[in-house]
Design a protein around this motif. Structure first.
Motif: not given
Length: 150
Positions: A97-103
């Motif tokens: 999840l750390s690299g994910q920007k999608d809320p």
């Protein structure tokens, strides 16, 4: 292949998990000491797989324990609500999840996993996520090894 169907049964001090993989193919795994017969729905997670010894068996035990650690907090104790799934992903798959920007990532994962559309993720649905992530990681590592000439 038919869905994996675990069945627990015990005699005396033995506990067995019988896995029905196909109507004609069954296998049994024996675990530790237990004085009573158990079924998957009634067995506390701490008793499920207590005598694991190989790394793969330990990994299976860990998956079961992690799922049930998060699933019992709200609603059906054998399923993950969206909030429980988010907590599990945030706590247990931090690198994912750390690299994910999608809320809306958790909403999308929930929608993809929830095959029966009950707005909860059961263990079978959860294992699909873990398997898909594991396959993706393996593919990545194999590609890296090929680039390095191995």
């Amino acid at each position: 292949m038919d869905q994996l169907k675990p069945h627990f049964f015990g005699t005396g001090n033995n506990l067995s998990l019988q896995l029905a993989l196909h109507p004609f193919l069954e296998t049994s795994l024996w675990f530790g000491s237990c004085a009573m017969s158990l079924t998957l729905g009634l067995c506390p997670p701490a008793l499920l797989l207590t005598a694991m010894s190989t790394p793969l068996e330990d990994a299976m035990d860990t998956l079961i324990r992690i799922f049930h650690h998060y699933s019992g907090k709200e609603g059906d104790r054998y399923k993950l609500s969206k909030g429980e799934l988010k907590e599990l992903l945030t706590s247990e798959l931090t690198d994912f999840l750390s690299g994910q920007k999608d809320p809306l990532l958790v909403d999308k994962i929930m929608k993809d996993l929830d095959s029966n559309k009950d707005n909860e993720v059961d263990f079978n649905e959860f294992v699909i996520l873990v398997a898909a992530l594991t396959v993706a990681c393996n593919d990545f590592f194999e590609e890296q090894l090929k680039k390095e000439g191995f």
